[in-house]
Design a protein around this motif. Structure first.
Motif, PDB file in Angstrom:
ATOM      1  N   UNK A 167       0.599  -1.286   0.354  1.00  0.00           N
ATOM      2  CA  UNK A 167       0.022   0.117  -0.178  1.00  0.00           C
ATOM      3  C   UNK A 167       1.111   1.274  -0.169  1.00  0.00           C
ATOM      4  N   UNK A 168       1.855   0.841   0.745  1.00  0.00           N
ATOM      5  CA  UNK A 168       2.512   2.390   0.922  1.00  0.00           C
ATOM      6  C   UNK A 168       3.605   2.928  -0.370  1.00  0.00           C
ATOM      7  N   UNK A 169       3.887   1.643  -1.036  1.00  0.00           N
ATOM      8  CA  UNK A 169       4.798   1.557  -2.166  1.00  0.00           C
ATOM      9  C   UNK A 169       3.648   2.575  -3.062  1.00  0.00           C
ATOM     10  N   UNK A 170       2.511   1.387  -3.359  1.00  0.00           N
ATOM     11  CA  UNK A 170       1.511   1.960  -5.014  1.00  0.00           C
ATOM     12  C   UNK A 170       1.185   3.391  -3.754  1.00  0.00           C
ATOM     13  N   UNK A 171       0.919   4.226  -2.733  1.00  0.00           N
ATOM     14  CA  UNK A 171       0.660   5.771  -2.876  1.00  0.00           C
ATOM     15  C   UNK A 171       1.977   6.259  -3.251  1.00  0.00           C
ATOM     16  N   UNK A 172       3.375   5.951  -2.893  1.00  0.00           N
ATOM     17  CA  UNK A 172       4.708   6.764  -3.493  1.00  0.00           C
ATOM     18  C   UNK A 172       4.368   6.601  -5.455  1.00  0.00           C
ATOM     19  N   UNK A 173       3.830   5.484  -5.753  1.00  0.00           N
ATOM     20  CA  UNK A 173       4.311   5.287  -7.245  1.00  0.00           C
ATOM     21  C   UNK A 173       2.992   6.172  -7.374  1.00  0.00           C
ATOM     22  N   UNK A 174       2.203   6.263  -7.373  1.00  0.00           N
ATOM     23  CA  UNK A 174       0.975   7.071  -7.525  1.00  0.00           C
ATOM     24  C   UNK A 174       1.099   8.926  -6.870  1.00  0.00           C
ATOM     25  N   UNK A 175       1.861   9.608  -6.672  1.00  0.00           N
ATOM     26  CA  UNK A 175       1.667  10.322  -5.924  1.00  0.00           C
ATOM     27  C   UNK A 175       2.134  11.774  -6.762  1.00  0.00           C
ATOM     28  N   UNK A 176       1.853  12.743  -7.474  1.00  0.00           N
ATOM     29  CA  UNK A 176       1.850  14.270  -7.784  1.00  0.00           C
ATOM     30  C   UNK A 176       3.016  13.706  -7.889  1.00  0.00           C
ATOM     31  N   UNK A 177       4.338  14.300  -7.066  1.00  0.00           N
ATOM     32  CA  UNK A 177       5.290  14.230  -7.036  1.00  0.00           C
ATOM     33  C   UNK A 177       6.377  13.401  -7.587  1.00  0.00           C
ATOM     34  N   UNK A 178       6.044  12.300  -7.431  1.00  0.00           N
ATOM     35  CA  UNK A 178       6.681  11.484  -8.213  1.00  0.00           C
ATOM     36  C   UNK A 178       6.959  11.011  -9.520  1.00  0.00           C
ATOM     37  N   UNK A 179       5.112  11.584 -10.660  1.00  0.00           N
ATOM     38  CA  UNK A 179       4.772  11.682 -12.022  1.00  0.00           C
ATOM     39  C   UNK A 179       5.864  12.671 -12.059  1.00  0.00           C
ATOM     40  N   UNK A 180       5.401  14.007 -11.461  1.00  0.00           N
ATOM     41  CA  UNK A 180       6.324  14.736 -11.944  1.00  0.00           C
ATOM     42  C   UNK A 180       7.509  14.626 -12.410  1.00  0.00           C
ATOM     43  N   UNK A 181       8.503  14.129 -11.049  1.00  0.00           N
ATOM     44  CA  UNK A 181       9.677  13.774 -11.456  1.00  0.00           C
ATOM     45  C   UNK A 181       9.879  12.733 -12.657  1.00  0.00           C
TER      46      UNK A 181
END
Length: 314
Positions: A167-181
């Motif tokens: 769940x925490x891994x998925x939260x990181x992948x789905x985050x806006x900052x991850x997508x922006x990076x």
């Protein structure tokens, strides 16, 4: 809702010193061997220092209960190993003990292979540092590691992310900052491959030494699984299946599979991996002699198992 459990966690941290990675990993494995002598060890982790993200070596030993962790902490051999390590490595070790109440979840790992365009290496490393710093702020982050290309062996940059739950891994992948990076890095890459490491066969090989490494090869894992699976299924077929003959094939097969998984997970595989740890461990099992010895032993046990069941069914 996930079941809430209270685990016992000991965290050992040490500043880098005048010692190499291999010697520290060897000491970590010695510590894990001591930890395995006590009931309830459910996870171990070794994290290397990473510039800008993590300044120290960090070791984590997790037990299913506080009492089981206390048994380790009271062990004279464990205390001696920790105390003597300060002289061995020249830097003090800090021990922290945590009673951790959290939803029960298994750590997950993502391995990302990235083929970086020529000339973009420096910009890529700066970007990866930004990615690491961003991930560190997210709940459940356990650590990250970068493996640089090795000419003639590995062309890709490999980055490993570890989180304490899916769940925490998925939260990181789905985050806006991850997508922006990720969007910022598109000009750097020719190819990107993401592999999510589950907790399947690898969990069955937790008794093989070398925790924190990639573990035994898939071929060796498959050979040991077959060695354990074949007699388990044969014994169930010969002695249990006849008792369920009137249940019908779908139900009897389901019950048989449940029994197989239970027997393999909590009985046969722990015994098999301990007995074959000399061959499964990446360091002790890498030599030609040990490789041939282990392979020959496995094949010999195959033949013995087949002969035994031919005799039983003859």
């Amino acid at each position: 809702m996930q079941e809430t459990i209270k685990t016992g966690v000991v965290v050992l941290s040490r500043d880098p010193g005048d010692f190499d990675d291999l010697s520290y990993k060897q000491w970590h494995n010695e510590l894990v061997t001591l930890a395995k002598q006590h009931d309830g060890l459910i996870d171990v982790d070794l994290q290397k220092p990473l510039e800008g993200v993590q300044d120290q070596w960090v070791q984590v030993l997790t037990y299913d209960t506080i009492d089981n962790l206390k048994a380790l902490l009271d062990d004279a051999d464990y205390r001696s190993a920790v105390e003597s390590s300060e002289e061995r490595f020249g830097t003090p070790v800090i021990q922290q003990v945590v009673a951790n109440s959290k939803p029960s979840a298994l750590p997950v790992t993502v391995v990302i292979s990235q083929l970086v365009k020529p000339g973009c290496e420096e910009a890529y490393q700066e970007w990866q540092l930004d990615m690491d710093l961003a991930a560190k702020k997210f709940p459940g982050f356990l650590g990250t590691e970068m493996i640089k290309p090795l000419p003639g062996v590995q062309n890709e940059w490999v980055v490993i992310f570890r989180f304490d739950s899916a769940r925490h891994l998925d939260d990181w992948f789905a985050s806006d900052i991850h997508k922006d990076l990720l969007k910022q890095a598109e000009p750097f890459f020719e190819k990107v491959h993401v592999r999510r490491v589950g907790r399947g066969f690898e969990d069955w090989f937790a008794n093989a030494a070398g925790e924190g490494e990639s573990g035994p090869s898939q071929v060796r894992m498959a050979m040991v699984v077959l060695l354990a699976l074949y007699p388990t299924v044969m014994l169930l077929t010969l002695f249990v299946s006849p008792l369920m003959a009137s249940w019908g094939l779908p139900l009897s097969m389901f019950v048989s599979n449940v029994l197989s998984v239970v027997i393999l997970t909590w009985a046969v595989m722990p015994l098999a991996t301990r007995a074959l740890s000399f061959w499964l461990d990446q360091e002790t099992g890498s030599g030609t002699f040990v490789t041939i010895l282990g392979g020959t032993l496995i094949v010999g046990l195959y033949l013995i198992s087949i002969s035994l069941f031919i005799w039983l069914t003859g």
